[in-house]
Design a protein around this motif. Structure first.
Motif, PDB file in Angstrom:
ATOM      1  N   PHE B  22       0.857  -1.181   0.000  1.00 51.18           N
ATOM      2  CA  PHE B  22       0.000   0.000   0.000  1.00 51.18           C
ATOM      3  C   PHE B  22       0.897   1.237   0.000  1.00 51.18           C
ATOM      4  O   PHE B  22       1.572   1.520   0.988  1.00 51.18           O
ATOM      5  CB  PHE B  22      -0.928  -0.002   1.229  1.00 51.18           C
ATOM      6  CG  PHE B  22      -1.737   1.266   1.355  1.00 51.18           C
ATOM      7  CD1 PHE B  22      -2.664   1.613   0.372  1.00 51.18           C
ATOM      8  CD2 PHE B  22      -1.564   2.120   2.427  1.00 51.18           C
ATOM      9  CE1 PHE B  22      -3.404   2.779   0.467  1.00 51.18           C
ATOM     10  CE2 PHE B  22      -2.301   3.296   2.539  1.00 51.18           C
ATOM     11  CZ  PHE B  22      -3.216   3.625   1.554  1.00 51.18           C
ATOM     12  N   ASN B  23       0.926   1.914  -1.129  1.00 55.79           N
ATOM     13  CA  ASN B  23       1.703   3.151  -1.267  1.00 55.79           C
ATOM     14  C   ASN B  23       3.177   2.999  -0.881  1.00 55.79           C
ATOM     15  O   ASN B  23       3.732   3.850  -0.196  1.00 55.79           O
ATOM     16  CB  ASN B  23       1.055   4.277  -0.449  1.00 55.79           C
ATOM     17  CG  ASN B  23      -0.219   4.790  -1.107  1.00 55.79           C
ATOM     18  OD1 ASN B  23      -0.469   4.510  -2.299  1.00 55.79           O
ATOM     19  ND2 ASN B  23      -1.012   5.542  -0.377  1.00 55.79           N
ATOM     20  N   ASP B  49      -1.738  -5.221  -4.715  1.00 59.68           N
ATOM     21  CA  ASP B  49      -1.759  -3.770  -4.573  1.00 59.68           C
ATOM     22  C   ASP B  49      -3.033  -3.407  -3.815  1.00 59.68           C
ATOM     23  O   ASP B  49      -4.138  -3.471  -4.341  1.00 59.68           O
ATOM     24  CB  ASP B  49      -1.735  -3.113  -5.964  1.00 59.68           C
ATOM     25  CG  ASP B  49      -1.644  -1.601  -5.856  1.00 59.68           C
ATOM     26  OD1 ASP B  49      -1.861  -1.056  -4.746  1.00 59.68           O
ATOM     27  OD2 ASP B  49      -1.365  -0.955  -6.883  1.00 59.68           O
ATOM     28  N   GLY B  51      -4.845  -1.003  -3.033  1.00 60.12           N
ATOM     29  CA  GLY B  51      -5.431   0.313  -3.273  1.00 60.12           C
ATOM     30  C   GLY B  51      -4.448   1.465  -3.240  1.00 60.12           C
ATOM     31  O   GLY B  51      -4.802   2.575  -2.835  1.00 60.12           O
ATOM     32  N   SER B  52      -3.210   1.221  -3.695  1.00 57.63           N
ATOM     33  CA  SER B  52      -2.204   2.292  -3.680  1.00 57.63           C
ATOM     34  C   SER B  52      -2.644   3.477  -4.539  1.00 57.63           C
ATOM     35  O   SER B  52      -3.269   3.308  -5.589  1.00 57.63           O
ATOM     36  CB  SER B  52      -0.866   1.777  -4.229  1.00 57.63           C
ATOM     37  OG  SER B  52      -0.334   0.800  -3.370  1.00 57.63           O
ATOM     38  N   THR B  53      -2.282   4.675  -4.097  1.00 61.57           N
ATOM     39  CA  THR B  53      -2.594   5.878  -4.867  1.00 61.57           C
ATOM     40  C   THR B  53      -1.304   6.551  -5.336  1.00 61.57           C
ATOM     41  O   THR B  53      -1.333   7.654  -5.858  1.00 61.57           O
ATOM     42  CB  THR B  53      -3.395   6.876  -4.000  1.00 61.57           C
ATOM     43  OG1 THR B  53      -2.673   7.084  -2.777  1.00 61.57           O
ATOM     44  CG2 THR B  53      -4.782   6.332  -3.681  1.00 61.57           C
ATOM     45  N   ASP B  54      -0.168   5.899  -5.128  1.00 63.54           N
ATOM     46  CA  ASP B  54       1.110   6.470  -5.564  1.00 63.54           C
ATOM     47  C   ASP B  54       1.547   5.824  -6.886  1.00 63.54           C
ATOM     48  O   ASP B  54       0.725   5.299  -7.623  1.00 63.54           O
ATOM     49  CB  ASP B  54       2.172   6.313  -4.453  1.00 63.54           C
ATOM     50  CG  ASP B  54       2.503   4.842  -4.175  1.00 63.54           C
ATOM     51  OD1 ASP B  54       1.931   3.948  -4.843  1.00 63.54           O
ATOM     52  OD2 ASP B  54       3.353   4.598  -3.297  1.00 63.54           O
ATOM     53  N   ASP B  55       2.853   5.840  -7.167  1.00 58.93           N
ATOM     54  CA  ASP B  55       3.355   5.344  -8.451  1.00 58.93           C
ATOM     55  C   ASP B  55       3.623   3.836  -8.456  1.00 58.93           C
ATOM     56  O   ASP B  55       4.395   3.349  -9.279  1.00 58.93           O
ATOM     57  CB  ASP B  55       4.677   6.051  -8.796  1.00 58.93           C
ATOM     58  CG  ASP B  55       4.443   7.524  -9.064  1.00 58.93           C
ATOM     59  OD1 ASP B  55       3.298   7.880  -9.410  1.00 58.93           O
ATOM     60  OD2 ASP B  55       5.403   8.307  -8.929  1.00 58.93           O
ATOM     61  N   THR B  56       3.031   3.105  -7.563  1.00 64.80           N
ATOM     62  CA  THR B  56       3.296   1.662  -7.469  1.00 64.80           C
ATOM     63  C   THR B  56       3.169   0.974  -8.833  1.00 64.80           C
ATOM     64  O   THR B  56       4.043   0.186  -9.228  1.00 64.80           O
ATOM     65  CB  THR B  56       2.346   0.994  -6.445  1.00 64.80           C
ATOM     66  OG1 THR B  56       2.631   1.538  -5.158  1.00 64.80           O
ATOM     67  CG2 THR B  56       2.547  -0.509  -6.396  1.00 64.80           C
ATOM     68  N   LYS B  71      -5.141  -6.421  -7.814  1.00 64.51           N
ATOM     69  CA  LYS B  71      -5.485  -5.097  -7.294  1.00 64.51           C
ATOM     70  C   LYS B  71      -6.749  -5.196  -6.472  1.00 64.51           C
ATOM     71  O   LYS B  71      -7.678  -5.903  -6.842  1.00 64.51           O
ATOM     72  CB  LYS B  71      -5.703  -4.120  -8.459  1.00 64.51           C
ATOM     73  CG  LYS B  71      -4.419  -3.718  -9.136  1.00 64.51           C
ATOM     74  CD  LYS B  71      -4.667  -2.523 -10.039  1.00 64.51           C
ATOM     75  CE  LYS B  71      -3.340  -2.025 -10.592  1.00 64.51           C
ATOM     76  NZ  LYS B  71      -3.431  -0.702 -11.160  1.00 64.51           N
ATOM     77  N   THR B  73      -9.391  -2.727  -3.625  1.00 59.88           N
ATOM     78  CA  THR B  73      -9.657  -1.497  -2.888  1.00 59.88           C
ATOM     79  C   THR B  73      -9.006  -1.660  -1.519  1.00 59.88           C
ATOM     80  O   THR B  73      -9.036  -2.761  -0.963  1.00 59.88           O
ATOM     81  CB  THR B  73     -11.184  -1.317  -2.715  1.00 59.88           C
ATOM     82  OG1 THR B  73     -11.777  -1.418  -4.015  1.00 59.88           O
ATOM     83  CG2 THR B  73     -11.518   0.028  -2.110  1.00 59.88           C
ATOM     84  N   ASN B  74      -8.435  -0.583  -0.991  1.00 59.71           N
ATOM     85  CA  ASN B  74      -7.678  -0.698   0.256  1.00 59.71           C
ATOM     86  C   ASN B  74      -8.489  -1.400   1.344  1.00 59.71           C
ATOM     87  O   ASN B  74      -9.587  -0.977   1.697  1.00 59.71           O
ATOM     88  CB  ASN B  74      -7.235   0.685   0.741  1.00 59.71           C
ATOM     89  CG  ASN B  74      -6.424   0.576   2.015  1.00 59.71           C
ATOM     90  OD1 ASN B  74      -6.898   0.874   3.096  1.00 59.71           O
ATOM     91  ND2 ASN B  74      -5.198   0.101   1.898  1.00 59.71           N
TER      92      ASN B  74
END
Lengths: 145, 240
Positions: B22-23, B49, B51-56, B71, B73-74
């Motif tokens: 996560f992120n 993943d 729910g990452s919101t970065d550049d993963t 993938k 949702t967090n």
């Protein structure tokens, strides 16, 4: 061993996590990874201790809640505090006595009395001790309370 | 139970590596490199993943042909690990958090224990903490940290487990946002898991502001208390 009646014990340090839920206190010493349970009379003592009660306060509350003699309540409170002190869960508090924060009196009818017993568990020692919470030194807003 | 889950030797055994993230775009490349520099093959690497919101996603690009990505949702690490478990087909199950790293010999050394002791179900190694790359941050974290840096590694990143152990114990309890690994381990010990602890450090945990402080105080304590309460209730029902 007899404690001075106005002696006050408090939660020993910041790495003690606890909650009282459904009449049971769960206590984790994050410094050692050991955890404990206290039910019934023990949970009552723990709740009062968290609010800054003296031995006298706790003895009176126990005697009232369970309808037992003050001497017996006093001996049981002191024995429990000694057990908890030996486990480094509580320590003597130097601060002068102050008025107890008000708390709801237990409304439940008197229950059969069993002396408080600190049950100790060590099966998660290695997990809980691995990640103790750390104080934030340079950001006051995030300091654990 | 697939053919790959046989109890034979470990030399060619497929090892599933589940990497919840996560992120952690800043660290996941190093984590994956530490997986692909393992001496052991074959590997099945499953990145979940969470729910990452970065550049993963972009960081994972160069690894795409060697990993599968799930993938979601967090939902927290327990749910992420369960999603990985649902996909895993290996005879052995392992985990590595996206901000941590393994020693190149980790799988080989721990798998050898299963050859030495065929009844073994879970191998656990030691773990050593290391600190964020930023010198100022590192200095601050070191100053705050009083515990020994090397510890018996009862965290999932140190585990090499037979897949059959998860069939026996089940997955991680998603009710717990933290300490879900403690909950799983205690459930495994309650079922008399055949475990062994190695004294060697084969896993490295990165200490950084994100995992050390910001999420800590209340939420983590609450999770630990809930995990402890669940264990106490199981103790009671067994003794009743």
């Amino acid at each position: 061993m007899s404690m001075h009646p106005t002696r006050r014990m408090a939660v020993a340090h910041d790495e003690i996590a606890s909650q009282v839920l459904e009449g049971e206190a769960i206590i984790i010493n994050l410094a050692t990874g050991l955890y404990y349970s206290l039910d019934g009379s023990g949970a009552l003592v723990w709740s009062m201790l968290q609010r800054g009660a003296t031995v006298v306060d706790m003895t009176a509350a126990l005697a009232r809640a369970y309808g037992i003699a003050a001497e017996r309540a006093r001996a049981d409170v002191e024995a429990l505090l000694a057990d908890m002190e030996a486990e480094s869960l509580v320590a003597e508090k130097a601060a002068p006595p102050h008025a107890l924060e008000p708390a709801a009196e237990p409304a439940a009818p008197r229950r059969a009395y069993a002396a408080p017993h600190l049950q100790r568990y060590s099966d998660m020692e290695r997990f809980f001790a691995l990640d103790p919470p750390l104080p934030v030194l340079d950001d006051e807003s995030e300091k654990p309370s | 139970v697939t053919a790959s889950r046989s109890r034979g030797g470990t030399r060619d055994a497929l090892v599933s590596v589940i990497v919840p993230s996560f992120n952690h775009a800043a660290y996941i490349g190093e984590a994956l490199d530490s997986i692909f520099t393992q001496r052991h093959r074959p590997l099945e690497v499953i990145v979940v993943d969470d729910g990452s919101t970065d550049d993963t996603g972009a960081v994972l690009g160069p690894y795409r042909d060697r990993i599968s990505v799930v993938k979601q949702t967090n939902a927290g690490p327990a749910a992420a690990r369960n999603a990985g478990l649902a996909r895993a087909t290996g005879a052995f199950i392992t985990f590595l958090d996206a901000d941590d790293m393994w020693h190149p010999d980790k799988l080989e050394r721990q798998l050898a224990r299963f050859d030495a002791r065929p009844e073994l179900e879970l191998s656990i190694c030691c773990v050593e903490s290391f600190y964020a790359g930023d010198p100022a941050e590192e200095e601050r974290l070191l100053r705050e940290r009083e515990q020994p840096k090397v510890m018996t590694g009862v965290v999932v990143q140190t585990f090499v487990a037979r897949a059959s152990l998860f069939e026996r114990v089940g997955g991680f309890d998603p009710r717990f946002r933290f300490a879900e690994d403690a909950d799983w381990y205690v459930r495994a010990t309650e079922q008399s898991v055949m475990e062994e602890h190695l004294a060697e450090v084969l896993c490295y945990r990165r200490m950084h502001a994100h995992n050390m402080t910001r999420e800590w105080p209340e939420v983590k304590k609450e999770s630990m208390l809930a995990v402890a309460k669940a264990a106490i209730e199981r103790h009671r029902s067994r003794n009743a």
